[in-house]
Design a protein around this motif. Structure first.
Motif, PDB file in Angstrom:
ATOM      1  N   LEU A  69       0.785  -1.306   0.081  1.00  0.00           N
ATOM      2  CA  LEU A  69      -0.063  -0.048   0.021  1.00  0.00           C
ATOM      3  C   LEU A  69       0.862   1.263   0.144  1.00  0.00           C
ATOM      4  O   LEU A  69       2.168   1.309   0.669  1.00  0.00           O
ATOM      5  CB  LEU A  69      -1.080   0.104   1.217  1.00  0.00           C
ATOM      6  N   THR A  70       0.542   2.474  -0.966  1.00  0.00           N
ATOM      7  CA  THR A  70       0.901   3.541  -0.681  1.00  0.00           C
ATOM      8  C   THR A  70       0.969   4.110   0.464  1.00  0.00           C
ATOM      9  O   THR A  70      -0.268   3.532   1.452  1.00  0.00           O
ATOM     10  CB  THR A  70       0.719   4.517  -1.842  1.00  0.00           C
ATOM     11  N   LYS A  71       1.272   5.212   0.776  1.00  0.00           N
ATOM     12  CA  LYS A  71       1.067   6.062   2.327  1.00  0.00           C
ATOM     13  C   LYS A  71      -0.550   6.267   2.332  1.00  0.00           C
ATOM     14  O   LYS A  71      -1.409   6.299   3.162  1.00  0.00           O
ATOM     15  CB  LYS A  71       1.834   7.271   2.669  1.00  0.00           C
ATOM     16  N   GLN A  72      -1.218   6.905   0.990  1.00  0.00           N
ATOM     17  CA  GLN A  72      -2.487   7.423   1.312  1.00  0.00           C
ATOM     18  C   GLN A  72      -3.367   6.280   1.180  1.00  0.00           C
ATOM     19  O   GLN A  72      -4.433   6.155   2.062  1.00  0.00           O
ATOM     20  CB  GLN A  72      -2.546   8.060  -0.141  1.00  0.00           C
ATOM     21  N   GLU A  73      -2.922   4.781   0.724  1.00  0.00           N
ATOM     22  CA  GLU A  73      -3.748   3.597   0.550  1.00  0.00           C
ATOM     23  C   GLU A  73      -3.877   3.237   2.099  1.00  0.00           C
ATOM     24  O   GLU A  73      -4.865   2.696   2.610  1.00  0.00           O
ATOM     25  CB  GLU A  73      -3.248   2.863  -0.471  1.00  0.00           C
ATOM     26  N   PHE A  74      -2.634   3.204   2.734  1.00  0.00           N
ATOM     27  CA  PHE A  74      -2.382   2.715   4.228  1.00  0.00           C
ATOM     28  C   PHE A  74      -3.288   3.709   5.072  1.00  0.00           C
ATOM     29  O   PHE A  74      -4.109   3.074   5.928  1.00  0.00           O
ATOM     30  CB  PHE A  74      -1.147   2.630   4.377  1.00  0.00           C
ATOM     31  N   ASP A  75      -3.117   4.996   4.934  1.00  0.00           N
ATOM     32  CA  ASP A  75      -3.884   5.841   5.776  1.00  0.00           C
ATOM     33  C   ASP A  75      -5.624   5.491   5.769  1.00  0.00           C
ATOM     34  O   ASP A  75      -6.240   5.529   6.607  1.00  0.00           O
ATOM     35  CB  ASP A  75      -3.664   7.336   5.458  1.00  0.00           C
ATOM     36  N   VAL A  76      -5.987   5.543   4.498  1.00  0.00           N
ATOM     37  CA  VAL A  76      -7.301   5.184   4.280  1.00  0.00           C
ATOM     38  C   VAL A  76      -7.720   3.880   4.813  1.00  0.00           C
ATOM     39  O   VAL A  76      -8.830   3.832   5.300  1.00  0.00           O
ATOM     40  CB  VAL A  76      -7.887   5.537   2.803  1.00  0.00           C
ATOM     41  N   MET A  77      -7.136   2.887   4.381  1.00  0.00           N
ATOM     42  CA  MET A  77      -7.299   1.620   4.832  1.00  0.00           C
ATOM     43  C   MET A  77      -7.140   1.422   6.480  1.00  0.00           C
ATOM     44  O   MET A  77      -8.128   0.790   7.048  1.00  0.00           O
ATOM     45  CB  MET A  77      -6.298   0.632   4.359  1.00  0.00           C
ATOM     46  N   SER A  78      -6.457   2.022   7.001  1.00  0.00           N
ATOM     47  CA  SER A  78      -6.199   2.094   8.467  1.00  0.00           C
ATOM     48  C   SER A  78      -7.600   2.796   9.026  1.00  0.00           C
ATOM     49  O   SER A  78      -8.195   2.352  10.124  1.00  0.00           O
ATOM     50  CB  SER A  78      -5.035   2.765   8.988  1.00  0.00           C
ATOM     51  N   ALA A  79      -8.058   3.968   8.381  1.00  0.00           N
ATOM     52  CA  ALA A  79      -9.021   4.514   9.282  1.00  0.00           C
ATOM     53  C   ALA A  79     -10.345   3.750   9.059  1.00  0.00           C
ATOM     54  O   ALA A  79     -11.215   3.763  10.125  1.00  0.00           O
ATOM     55  CB  ALA A  79      -9.214   5.887   8.508  1.00  0.00           C
ATOM     56  N   LEU A  80     -10.649   3.298   7.937  1.00  0.00           N
ATOM     57  CA  LEU A  80     -11.688   2.289   7.795  1.00  0.00           C
ATOM     58  C   LEU A  80     -11.757   1.178   8.535  1.00  0.00           C
ATOM     59  O   LEU A  80     -13.007   0.623   9.207  1.00  0.00           O
ATOM     60  CB  LEU A  80     -11.836   2.077   6.104  1.00  0.00           C
ATOM     61  N   ALA A  81     -10.553   0.472   8.582  1.00  0.00           N
ATOM     62  CA  ALA A  81     -10.723  -1.015   9.215  1.00  0.00           C
ATOM     63  C   ALA A  81     -10.375  -0.699  10.791  1.00  0.00           C
ATOM     64  O   ALA A  81     -11.035  -1.588  11.566  1.00  0.00           O
ATOM     65  CB  ALA A  81      -9.196  -1.549   8.873  1.00  0.00           C
ATOM     66  N   ASP A  82     -10.327   0.534  11.382  1.00  0.00           N
ATOM     67  CA  ASP A  82     -10.422   0.827  12.783  1.00  0.00           C
ATOM     68  C   ASP A  82     -11.904   1.449  13.233  1.00  0.00           C
ATOM     69  O   ASP A  82     -11.925   1.360  14.248  1.00  0.00           O
ATOM     70  CB  ASP A  82      -9.544   2.194  12.985  1.00  0.00           C
ATOM     71  N   HIS A  83     -12.588   1.504  12.277  1.00  0.00           N
ATOM     72  CA  HIS A  83     -14.116   1.401  12.406  1.00  0.00           C
ATOM     73  C   HIS A  83     -15.020   0.682  11.606  1.00  0.00           C
ATOM     74  O   HIS A  83     -15.711   1.443  10.871  1.00  0.00           O
ATOM     75  CB  HIS A  83     -14.230   3.202  11.995  1.00  0.00           C
ATOM     76  N   PRO A  84     -14.911  -0.505  11.836  1.00  0.00           N
ATOM     77  CA  PRO A  84     -15.671  -1.545  10.743  1.00  0.00           C
ATOM     78  C   PRO A  84     -17.198  -1.201  11.273  1.00  0.00           C
ATOM     79  O   PRO A  84     -17.524  -0.900  12.197  1.00  0.00           O
ATOM     80  CB  PRO A  84     -15.123  -2.840  11.164  1.00  0.00           C
ATOM     81  N   GLY A  85     -17.929  -0.937   9.934  1.00  0.00           N
ATOM     82  CA  GLY A  85     -19.459  -1.066  10.136  1.00  0.00           C
ATOM     83  C   GLY A  85     -19.874   0.602  10.227  1.00  0.00           C
ATOM     84  O   GLY A  85     -20.943   0.908  10.282  1.00  0.00           O
ATOM     85  N   GLN A  86     -19.013   1.518  10.368  1.00  0.00           N
ATOM     86  CA  GLN A  86     -19.187   2.670  10.573  1.00  0.00           C
ATOM     87  C   GLN A  86     -18.940   3.667   9.039  1.00  0.00           C
ATOM     88  O   GLN A  86     -17.962   3.523   8.653  1.00  0.00           O
ATOM     89  CB  GLN A  86     -18.406   3.497  11.706  1.00  0.00           C
ATOM     90  N   THR A  87     -19.838   4.497   8.940  1.00  0.00           N
ATOM     91  CA  THR A  87     -19.493   5.309   7.520  1.00  0.00           C
ATOM     92  C   THR A  87     -18.759   6.538   8.223  1.00  0.00           C
ATOM     93  O   THR A  87     -18.891   7.460   8.854  1.00  0.00           O
ATOM     94  CB  THR A  87     -20.980   5.628   7.111  1.00  0.00           C
ATOM     95  N   LEU A  88     -17.757   6.668   7.400  1.00  0.00           N
ATOM     96  CA  LEU A  88     -16.649   7.959   7.518  1.00  0.00           C
ATOM     97  C   LEU A  88     -16.888   8.494   6.228  1.00  0.00           C
ATOM     98  O   LEU A  88     -16.671   8.224   4.996  1.00  0.00           O
ATOM     99  CB  LEU A  88     -15.307   7.365   7.931  1.00  0.00           C
ATOM    100  N   SER A  89     -17.206   9.895   6.446  1.00  0.00           N
ATOM    101  CA  SER A  89     -17.404  10.960   5.334  1.00  0.00           C
ATOM    102  C   SER A  89     -16.068  11.192   4.607  1.00  0.00           C
ATOM    103  O   SER A  89     -14.760  10.656   5.151  1.00  0.00           O
ATOM    104  CB  SER A  89     -17.962  12.347   5.722  1.00  0.00           C
ATOM    105  N   ARG A  90     -15.983  11.724   3.271  1.00  0.00           N
ATOM    106  CA  ARG A  90     -14.654  11.940   2.733  1.00  0.00           C
ATOM    107  C   ARG A  90     -13.955  13.025   3.467  1.00  0.00           C
ATOM    108  O   ARG A  90     -12.496  12.734   3.525  1.00  0.00           O
ATOM    109  CB  ARG A  90     -14.979  12.489   1.364  1.00  0.00           C
ATOM    110  N   THR A  91     -14.479  14.190   4.379  1.00  0.00           N
ATOM    111  CA  THR A  91     -13.767  15.202   4.849  1.00  0.00           C
ATOM    112  C   THR A  91     -13.108  14.319   6.185  1.00  0.00           C
ATOM    113  O   THR A  91     -12.243  14.860   6.487  1.00  0.00           O
ATOM    114  CB  THR A  91     -15.009  16.125   5.291  1.00  0.00           C
ATOM    115  N   ARG A  92     -13.928  13.470   6.775  1.00  0.00           N
ATOM    116  CA  ARG A  92     -13.526  13.043   7.981  1.00  0.00           C
ATOM    117  C   ARG A  92     -12.309  12.049   7.695  1.00  0.00           C
ATOM    118  O   ARG A  92     -11.036  12.264   8.272  1.00  0.00           O
ATOM    119  CB  ARG A  92     -14.484  12.120   8.605  1.00  0.00           C
ATOM    120  N   LEU A  93     -12.100  11.330   6.530  1.00  0.00           N
ATOM    121  CA  LEU A  93     -11.117  10.511   6.104  1.00  0.00           C
ATOM    122  C   LEU A  93     -10.017  11.428   5.796  1.00  0.00           C
ATOM    123  O   LEU A  93      -8.806  10.965   5.949  1.00  0.00           O
ATOM    124  CB  LEU A  93     -11.754   9.808   4.924  1.00  0.00           C
ATOM    125  N   ALA A  94     -10.191  12.368   5.016  1.00  0.00           N
ATOM    126  CA  ALA A  94      -9.224  13.366   4.701  1.00  0.00           C
ATOM    127  C   ALA A  94      -8.443  14.026   6.050  1.00  0.00           C
ATOM    128  O   ALA A  94      -7.314  14.031   6.163  1.00  0.00           O
ATOM    129  CB  ALA A  94      -9.812  14.616   3.874  1.00  0.00           C
TER     130      ALA A  94
END
Length: 234
Positions: free
Chosen positions: A157-182
């Motif tokens: 994973l690139t840094k950006q891919e890793f950061d997004v993957m980590s954020a999503l995987a740390d909050h399974p089942g929860q919807t994260l907005s684009r702004t929140r992910l950024a």
């Protein structure tokens, strides 16, 4: 003990001036002229942050960044005299946390170093979450080496891919907005037409999903953002 910074820069004058300034800011600073010297120092005295010149003789800064990121989460700021945006983008894609273009204002660099050191400290002090996703379906999310591993293949994973993957995987089942992910990626603001998150999610799906057009793990919540399917619910 003061945080340790290792400067990897082949211009002696630049290296020494930068080291002297960072020492004045309260950091413990080591210096290396090339990748070989860097490895020798790190083996004996690991650093929290690497300041790496892209245009090094021998093994260049981009190669060093890729190699370090494959085995470590050390902070990395790239130093470059080049104006080419491609170098900067490639550096970030390989895992650098930030970059500074020469000639740079020392106060600006010190501010970037301070901010990155604070993020590193937060990561180190953060309690481990009980719901962190490490294995799901056929995949294992290897956070240390920043990759997704299955029996069939390994996806780095690139840094950006890793950061997004980590954020999503740390909050399974929860919807994260684009702004929140950024924000979780360290970007302070997004323009209304900024589709960076969509691009990164698209790249992740190509690496992760059996059919990226019909994803099973990273789902879109139209008008709301993205969420990672909780493996416990599958």
């Amino acid at each position: 003990m003061p945080q340790h910074i290792l400067i990897v820069e082949d211009d002696r004058t630049t290296r020494m001036r930068l080291a002297a300034y960072l020492k004045e800011q309260g950091y413990r600073v080591s210096q290396a002229e090339n990748a070989t010297e860097m490895d020798e120092i790190l083996s004996a005295d690991p650093a929290e942050l690497l300041l790496i010149d892209i245009n090094l003789e021998g093994k260049d800064g981009l190669t060093i960044t890729r190699e370090q990121r494959s085995k470590s989460r050390v902070g990395i700021i790239l130093l470059t005299a080049r104006d080419d945006q491609v170098d900067k983008i490639v550096g970030l894609e390989m895992g650098a946390d930030d970059y500074v273009t020469k000639p740079f204002d020392k106060r600006e660099l010190a501010a970037r170093v301070k901010n990155l050191m604070a993020r590193i400290a937060d990561i180190g002090q953060a309690p481990q979450r009980s719901d962190q996703v490490e294995e799901f379906g056929p995949w294992c999310f290897d956070r240390i080496r920043r990759r997704l591993v299955s029996a069939a293949r390994t996806e780095t994973l690139t840094k950006q891919e890793f950061d997004v993957m980590s954020a999503l995987a740390d909050h399974p089942g929860q919807t994260l907005s684009r702004t929140r992910l950024a924000e979780m990626m360290g970007r302070k603001a997004m323009r209304s037409n900024d589709r960076m998150i969509d691009v990164v999610v698209g790249r992740l799906r190509k690496k992760l999903e059996h059919d990226p057009a019909h994803p099973e793990w990273i789902l879109t919540e139209h008008g709301r953002g993205y969420h990672f399917v909780d493996p416990k619910s599958v």
